[in-house]
Design an enzyme around this catalytic site. Structure first.
Site, PDB file in Angstrom:
ATOM      1  N   SER A 159       0.869  -1.188   0.000  1.00 54.18           N
ATOM      2  CA  SER A 159       0.000   0.000   0.000  1.00 54.18           C
ATOM      3  C   SER A 159       0.895   1.224   0.000  1.00 54.18           C
ATOM      4  O   SER A 159       2.059   1.147   0.426  1.00 54.18           O
ATOM      5  CB  SER A 159      -0.853   0.016   1.273  1.00 54.18           C
ATOM      6  OG  SER A 159      -1.477   1.275   1.435  1.00 54.18           O
ATOM      7  N   TYR A 182      -2.237   0.540  10.826  1.00 56.89           N
ATOM      8  CA  TYR A 182      -2.236   0.056   9.434  1.00 56.89           C
ATOM      9  C   TYR A 182      -0.916   0.403   8.732  1.00 56.89           C
ATOM     10  O   TYR A 182      -0.292  -0.453   8.101  1.00 56.89           O
ATOM     11  CB  TYR A 182      -3.433   0.642   8.676  1.00 56.89           C
ATOM     12  CG  TYR A 182      -3.546   0.156   7.259  1.00 56.89           C
ATOM     13  CD1 TYR A 182      -3.816  -1.187   6.983  1.00 56.89           C
ATOM     14  CD2 TYR A 182      -3.391   1.022   6.177  1.00 56.89           C
ATOM     15  CE1 TYR A 182      -3.917  -1.649   5.668  1.00 56.89           C
ATOM     16  CE2 TYR A 182      -3.498   0.582   4.865  1.00 56.89           C
ATOM     17  CZ  TYR A 182      -3.760  -0.755   4.617  1.00 56.89           C
ATOM     18  OH  TYR A 182      -3.864  -1.211   3.325  1.00 56.89           O
TER      19      TYR A 182
HETATM   20  P1  NDP Z   1     -11.487  -5.921   0.712  1.00 58.85           P
HETATM   21  O1  NDP Z   1     -11.949  -5.655   2.111  1.00 58.85           O
HETATM   22  O2  NDP Z   1     -12.415  -5.678  -0.404  1.00 58.85           O
HETATM   23  O3  NDP Z   1     -10.907  -7.405   0.617  1.00 58.85           O
HETATM   24  C1  NDP Z   1     -10.051  -7.919   1.614  1.00 58.85           C
HETATM   25  C2  NDP Z   1      -9.874  -9.394   1.433  1.00 58.85           C
HETATM   26  O4  NDP Z   1      -8.972  -9.868   2.456  1.00 58.85           O
HETATM   27  C3  NDP Z   1     -11.165 -10.173   1.570  1.00 58.85           C
HETATM   28  O5  NDP Z   1     -11.243 -11.128   0.546  1.00 58.85           O
HETATM   29  C4  NDP Z   1     -11.036 -10.868   2.923  1.00 58.85           C
HETATM   30  O6  NDP Z   1     -11.670 -12.157   2.884  1.00 58.85           O
HETATM   31  C5  NDP Z   1      -9.522 -11.055   3.002  1.00 58.85           C
HETATM   32  N1  NDP Z   1      -9.085 -11.278   4.380  1.00 58.85           N
HETATM   33  C6  NDP Z   1      -9.115 -10.442   5.425  1.00 58.85           C
HETATM   34  N2  NDP Z   1      -8.704 -11.073   6.542  1.00 58.85           N
HETATM   35  C7  NDP Z   1      -8.402 -12.353   6.171  1.00 58.85           C
HETATM   36  C8  NDP Z   1      -7.948 -13.499   6.871  1.00 58.85           C
HETATM   37  N3  NDP Z   1      -7.706 -13.471   8.196  1.00 58.85           N
HETATM   38  N4  NDP Z   1      -7.732 -14.643   6.192  1.00 58.85           N
HETATM   39  C9  NDP Z   1      -7.988 -14.691   4.864  1.00 58.85           C
HETATM   40  N5  NDP Z   1      -8.438 -13.637   4.141  1.00 58.85           N
HETATM   41  C10 NDP Z   1      -8.644 -12.492   4.810  1.00 58.85           C
HETATM   42  O7  NDP Z   1     -10.171  -5.005   0.546  1.00 58.85           O
HETATM   43  P2  NDP Z   1      -9.171  -4.751  -0.688  1.00 58.85           P
HETATM   44  O8  NDP Z   1      -9.459  -5.648  -1.809  1.00 58.85           O
HETATM   45  O9  NDP Z   1      -9.154  -3.294  -0.928  1.00 58.85           O
HETATM   46  O10 NDP Z   1      -7.802  -5.119   0.007  1.00 58.85           O
HETATM   47  C11 NDP Z   1      -6.924  -6.113  -0.476  1.00 58.85           C
HETATM   48  C12 NDP Z   1      -5.507  -5.753  -0.062  1.00 58.85           C
HETATM   49  O11 NDP Z   1      -5.163  -4.507  -0.629  1.00 58.85           O
HETATM   50  C13 NDP Z   1      -5.279  -5.599   1.437  1.00 58.85           C
HETATM   51  O12 NDP Z   1      -4.028  -6.132   1.764  1.00 58.85           O
HETATM   52  C14 NDP Z   1      -5.277  -4.077   1.640  1.00 58.85           C
HETATM   53  O13 NDP Z   1      -4.537  -3.708   2.763  1.00 58.85           O
HETATM   54  C15 NDP Z   1      -4.632  -3.624   0.358  1.00 58.85           C
HETATM   55  N6  NDP Z   1      -4.880  -2.264  -0.063  1.00 58.85           N
HETATM   56  C16 NDP Z   1      -6.145  -1.754  -0.216  1.00 58.85           C
HETATM   57  C17 NDP Z   1      -6.305  -0.453  -0.667  1.00 58.85           C
HETATM   58  C18 NDP Z   1      -7.651   0.188  -0.824  1.00 58.85           C
HETATM   59  O14 NDP Z   1      -7.714   1.429  -0.834  1.00 58.85           O
HETATM   60  N7  NDP Z   1      -8.716  -0.553  -1.003  1.00 58.85           N
HETATM   61  C19 NDP Z   1      -5.145   0.360  -1.045  1.00 58.85           C
HETATM   62  C20 NDP Z   1      -3.885  -0.276  -0.832  1.00 58.85           C
HETATM   63  C21 NDP Z   1      -3.757  -1.532  -0.395  1.00 58.85           C
HETATM   64  P3  NDP Z   1     -12.560 -12.789   4.057  1.00 58.85           P
HETATM   65  O15 NDP Z   1     -13.069 -11.660   4.905  1.00 58.85           O
HETATM   66  O16 NDP Z   1     -13.631 -13.538   3.312  1.00 58.85           O
HETATM   67  O17 NDP Z   1     -11.613 -13.698   4.777  1.00 58.85           O
HETATM   68  C1  8X3 Z   2      -5.091   1.761   1.658  1.00 60.09           C
HETATM   69  C2  8X3 Z   2      -4.670   3.131   1.252  1.00 60.09           C
HETATM   70  O1  8X3 Z   2      -4.387   5.510   2.043  1.00 60.09           O
HETATM   71  O2  8X3 Z   2      -6.281   4.244   2.949  1.00 60.09           O
HETATM   72  O3  8X3 Z   2      -3.994   0.932   1.775  1.00 60.09           O
HETATM   73  O4  8X3 Z   2      -4.036   3.786   3.676  1.00 60.09           O
HETATM   74  S1  8X3 Z   2      -4.833   4.196   2.552  1.00 60.09           S
END
Ligand code: NDP
Ligand code: 8X3
Length: 251
Positions: A138, A151
């Site tokens: 991220s 985070y």
């Molecule tokens: P979502 O919340 O849409 O998806 C998150 C996914 O992570 C879900 O499929 C969830 O599945 C899974 N997850 C969470 N905890 C667990 C666990 N303990 N075991 C297995 N799976 C888990 O978020 P995003 O798609 O946005 O996020 C994906 C990644 O991208 C993350 O690492 C996030 O930090 C990162 N990210 C997101 C950004 C954003 O702005 N959206 C920007 C930068 C990075 P389930 O709950 O079914 O287990």
């Molecule tokens: C998610 C992006 O800016 O919300 O990883 O931390 S931010």
């Protein structure tokens, strides 16, 4: 003589956190370019549905549990690509009011979870002769913002893990890539704000965020470079976002 009726087996990819957001979009995109995708997440009904749609395989996975990760890894016969995507952010409290459970869950998921999957699947990635680990970081691994310490600390730690992995794997056939997105509209913000949909919308107000498909595109691009090319890091933000805190909003 080779039998022309025998098809070359598909390369296998594991995508963690494939039940939503980036993970679901990445699983779809990888299946489109010919991977057999193993989808892991806790919400099994969702990954089962998506696996049926894309001809992949759904396996329950909780990355915070060593037993769950080991049981998951034992089901995977061979592997070329591991996308460590599962992750989350909880709360936006300043350090003086830090919620220890939130911090623990973020570190267990975003850092320890990646370590567990990598440790469990590395032998199979290496045996493929052309392995690739893509960690979803991220911009929070590069920057900090008030209220985001739990985070951002976890994503800084993940970035250190990714860079260390590249040092440790030098000379072995495993590429290591960090993809670090900025604001993207998925379920991420809803999870951060405990399901409060109104609060969850605020970060995207008046601006155009990234989509899950934008991140899946990056994964596909990084993984389809020739085997001798390692894409170290991709930092991707919306045009409307200059830093974690400087966002252009209309209206
Ligand atoms: P979502 O919340 O849409 O998806 C998150 C996914 O992570 C879900 O499929 C969830 O599945 C899974 N997850 C969470 N905890 C667990 C666990 N303990 N075991 C297995 N799976 C888990 O978020 P995003 O798609 O946005 O996020 C994906 C990644 O991208 C993350 O690492 C996030 O930090 C990162 N990210 C997101 C950004 C954003 O702005 N959206 C920007 C930068 C990075 P389930 O709950 O079914 O287990
Ligand atoms: C998610 C992006 O800016 O919300 O990883 O931390 S931010």
């Amino acid at each position: 003589m080779t039998d022309p009726s025998q098809k070359t087996p598909k390369k296998i990819a594991v995508v963690t956190g494939a039940s939503a957001g980036f993970g679901a979009a990445t699983a779809r995109a990888l299946s489109t370019i010919g991977y057999e995708v193993v989808l892991g997440a806790r919400r099994f009904d969702r990954i089962e549905r998506l696996a049926t749609e894309i001809g992949g395989r759904a396996l329950y996975l909780d990355v915070t549990s060593t037993e769950s990760v080991e049981a998951f890894a034992a089901e995977i016969p061979a592997l070329h690509l591991l996308v460590n995507n599962a992750g989350l952010s909880l709360g936006l409290d300043p350090i003086e009011r830090a919620n220890e459970d939130h911090w623990r869950t973020m570190f267990e998921t975003n850092v320890m979870g990646v370590m567990r999957l990598t440790r469990a699947l590395l032998p199979k990635l290496e045996a493929s002769g052309d392995g690739h680990i893509v960690n979803i970081g991220s911009i929070a691994g590069f920057e900090t913002y008030a209220g985001g310490a739990g985070y951002t600390a976890s994503k800084h730690a993940l970035r250190a893990l990714t860079k260390t992995l590249r040092l440790e794997l030098i000379g072995r056939p495993i590429r290591v890539t960090d993809i670090s997105p900025g604001l993207a509209e998925t379920e991420f913000s809803e999870v951060r704000f405990g399901g409060d949909k109104e609060k969850a919308k605020a970060p995207y107000k008046g601006m155009t965020p990234l989509s899950a498909e934008d991140i899946a595109d990056c994964v596909v691009w990084a993984t389809t470079r020739p085997a001798h090319v390692n894409i170290d890091e991709i930092v991707i933000r919306p045009l409307d976002q200059a830093t974690a805190t400087l966002v252009h909003r209309r209206g």
